[in-house]
Design an enzyme around this catalytic site. Structure first.
Site, PDB file in Angstrom:
ATOM      1  N   ARG A  95       0.863  -1.279  -0.247  1.00 20.51           N
ATOM      2  CA  ARG A  95      -0.069  -0.270  -0.001  1.00 20.51           C
ATOM      3  C   ARG A  95       0.625   1.174   0.063  1.00 20.51           C
ATOM      4  O   ARG A  95       1.952   1.656   0.529  1.00 20.51           O
ATOM      5  CB  ARG A  95      -0.820   0.005   1.027  1.00 20.51           C
ATOM      6  CG  ARG A  95      -1.832   0.980   1.068  1.00 20.51           C
ATOM      7  CD  ARG A  95      -3.097   1.100   2.089  1.00 20.51           C
ATOM      8  NE  ARG A  95      -4.081   2.136   2.673  1.00 20.51           N
ATOM      9  CZ  ARG A  95      -4.421   2.878   3.337  1.00 20.51           C
ATOM     10  NH1 ARG A  95      -3.259   2.718   4.402  1.00 20.51           N
ATOM     11  NH2 ARG A  95      -5.272   3.735   3.283  1.00 20.51           N
ATOM     12  N   PHE A 100       1.528  10.219   1.981  1.00 22.31           N
ATOM     13  CA  PHE A 100       1.824   9.757   2.689  1.00 22.31           C
ATOM     14  C   PHE A 100       1.905   9.027   3.661  1.00 22.31           C
ATOM     15  O   PHE A 100       3.103   9.789   4.556  1.00 22.31           O
ATOM     16  CB  PHE A 100      -0.322   9.677   2.625  1.00 22.31           C
ATOM     17  CG  PHE A 100      -1.240   8.561   3.650  1.00 22.31           C
ATOM     18  CD1 PHE A 100      -1.169   9.590   5.327  1.00 22.31           C
ATOM     19  CD2 PHE A 100      -1.858   7.318   3.954  1.00 22.31           C
ATOM     20  CE1 PHE A 100      -1.359   8.635   6.611  1.00 22.31           C
ATOM     21  CE2 PHE A 100      -2.517   7.394   5.094  1.00 22.31           C
ATOM     22  CZ  PHE A 100      -1.903   8.038   6.086  1.00 22.31           C
ATOM     23  N   GLN A 103       3.250   1.094   3.189  1.00 24.54           N
ATOM     24  CA  GLN A 103       3.380   0.406   4.230  1.00 24.54           C
ATOM     25  C   GLN A 103       3.120  -0.525   3.638  1.00 24.54           C
ATOM     26  O   GLN A 103       3.407  -1.557   2.433  1.00 24.54           O
ATOM     27  CB  GLN A 103       1.538   0.232   4.749  1.00 24.54           C
ATOM     28  CG  GLN A 103       1.378  -0.462   5.459  1.00 24.54           C
ATOM     29  CD  GLN A 103      -0.320  -0.756   5.978  1.00 24.54           C
ATOM     30  OE1 GLN A 103      -0.801   0.641   5.771  1.00 24.54           O
ATOM     31  NE2 GLN A 103      -0.635  -1.408   6.175  1.00 24.54           N
ATOM     32  N   ASN A 141      -1.985  -0.588  11.944  1.00 24.99           N
ATOM     33  CA  ASN A 141      -3.118  -1.456  12.848  1.00 24.99           C
ATOM     34  C   ASN A 141      -4.382  -1.515  12.308  1.00 24.99           C
ATOM     35  O   ASN A 141      -5.035  -1.082  11.413  1.00 24.99           O
ATOM     36  CB  ASN A 141      -2.905  -1.056  14.225  1.00 24.99           C
ATOM     37  CG  ASN A 141      -3.499   0.385  14.306  1.00 24.99           C
ATOM     38  OD1 ASN A 141      -4.396   0.480  13.831  1.00 24.99           O
ATOM     39  ND2 ASN A 141      -2.534   0.804  15.319  1.00 24.99           N
ATOM     40  N   PHE A 152       4.667   1.608   8.796  1.00 25.17           N
ATOM     41  CA  PHE A 152       4.804   1.978   7.538  1.00 25.17           C
ATOM     42  C   PHE A 152       5.698   2.924   7.990  1.00 25.17           C
ATOM     43  O   PHE A 152       5.937   2.923   8.799  1.00 25.17           O
ATOM     44  CB  PHE A 152       3.132   2.943   7.404  1.00 25.17           C
ATOM     45  CG  PHE A 152       2.307   3.670   8.211  1.00 25.17           C
ATOM     46  CD1 PHE A 152       2.669   4.819   8.573  1.00 25.17           C
ATOM     47  CD2 PHE A 152       1.915   3.125   9.790  1.00 25.17           C
ATOM     48  CE1 PHE A 152       2.425   5.374   9.432  1.00 25.17           C
ATOM     49  CE2 PHE A 152       1.498   3.378  10.739  1.00 25.17           C
ATOM     50  CZ  PHE A 152       1.455   5.092  10.666  1.00 25.17           C
ATOM     51  N   LEU A 188      -2.021  10.780  13.453  1.00 27.97           N
ATOM     52  CA  LEU A 188      -1.733   9.407  13.267  1.00 27.97           C
ATOM     53  C   LEU A 188      -1.104   9.020  14.778  1.00 27.97           C
ATOM     54  O   LEU A 188      -0.774   8.265  15.335  1.00 27.97           O
ATOM     55  CB  LEU A 188      -0.770   8.729  12.329  1.00 27.97           C
ATOM     56  CG  LEU A 188      -1.295   8.857  11.133  1.00 27.97           C
ATOM     57  CD1 LEU A 188      -1.245   8.194  10.110  1.00 27.97           C
ATOM     58  CD2 LEU A 188      -3.295   8.226  11.348  1.00 27.97           C
ATOM     59  N   HIS A 192      -1.080   4.946  16.880  1.00 27.83           N
ATOM     60  CA  HIS A 192       0.369   3.998  15.895  1.00 27.83           C
ATOM     61  C   HIS A 192       0.782   4.535  16.786  1.00 27.83           C
ATOM     62  O   HIS A 192       1.817   5.240  17.048  1.00 27.83           O
ATOM     63  CB  HIS A 192      -0.232   4.391  14.114  1.00 27.83           C
ATOM     64  CG  HIS A 192      -1.660   3.584  13.810  1.00 27.83           C
ATOM     65  ND1 HIS A 192      -1.447   3.413  13.280  1.00 27.83           N
ATOM     66  CD2 HIS A 192      -2.225   5.126  12.902  1.00 27.83           C
ATOM     67  CE1 HIS A 192      -2.441   2.701  12.475  1.00 27.83           C
ATOM     68  NE2 HIS A 192      -3.041   3.881  12.328  1.00 27.83           N
TER      69      HIS A 192
END
Length: 232
Positions: A95, A100, A103, A141, A152, A188, A192
């Site tokens: 991903r 951004f 991952q 997660n 990531f 985030l 995370h």
């Protein structure tokens, strides 16, 4: 589905460097961390006594990271153990979203797989000294305390961040300063677990983030983790 805080992200909010070995004068290394990074050791490119080092070898190049076992002991132990067991060898970055993050860490390559080194999901570790600045290495997660093998790296720059918004969100002024200087994904934080940071190879992260993708933000041409080397 194991994703970075689910599919729903806000790009409006989302959003070197010479690798220095652990050797040398440790007092100087620690002092450099304190003066350059303030309360945020990840801002310093130095590797202090209480930090560890790893190299993520990919088919796009090397990404050097330092790890923070004092702040995130479970996440660091998990990452090191899986790396030393060659768990990540041949695993793809499944991903990728430019501006951004990138991952990976799922041996199934679907974003739905992966198992921790402990055999079960482990708890989140949030520490005030770590934030999702550009270059942060963090656990993916599917909700609170669901950490497994996926991780990531934050790639977002500062362009989409607004200082007034960050201050209004009650972020520490020092964190706001670094977010505005370096970029990152402040939304985030406390969702995370940050357990490391890129100290060399952000150009490789940028190259990976810029690859062509298809449905599900999956790279058209596979970006592969060849192996992860833990530096003793």
């Amino acid at each position: 589905m194991k994703r970075v805080n689910s599919v729903v992200i806000s790009l409006s909010v989302s959003m070197v460097i010479l690798l220095t070995a652990c050797g040398g004068n440790n007092e100087e290394n620690t002092a450099e961390n304190e003066t350059e990074g303030g309360n945020y050791p990840q801002v310093s490119e130095m590797v202090a006594d209480n930090e560890q080092e790893a190299i993520i070898h990919t088919n796009k190049g090397e990404i050097h990271v330092k790890l923070f076992p004092d702040a995130a002991p479970l996440a660091v132990e998990n990452f090191i153990t899986l790396s030393e067991e060659n768990y990540y060898d041949g695993v793809i970055f499944h991903r990728v979203i430019e501006n951004f993050m990138i991952q990976g860490g799922d041996p199934d390559g679907t974003g739905m797989g992966g198992e921790s080194a402990f055999g079960e999901a482990f708890e989140d570790e949030f520490d005030d000294s770590l934030a999702h600045f550009r270059g942060a290495l963090s656990m993916a997660n599917s909700g609170p305390n669901t950490n497994a093998s996926q991780f990531f790296i934050v790639q977002a720059g500062p362009d989409l961040l607004d200082e007034e918004d960050l201050l209004a969100a009650n972020l520490p002024e020092e964190a706001v300063k670094f977010y505005m200087e370096r970029g990152g994904t402040p939304h985030l934080d406390n969702a995370h677990t940050v357990f490391g940071h890129v100290i060399d190879g952000m150009d490789v992260v940028d190259d990976i983030a810029a690859v062509e993708t298809e449905a599900g933000d999956r790279p058209v041409d596979e970006v592969i983790i060849e192996t992860i080397e833990i530096i003793e």
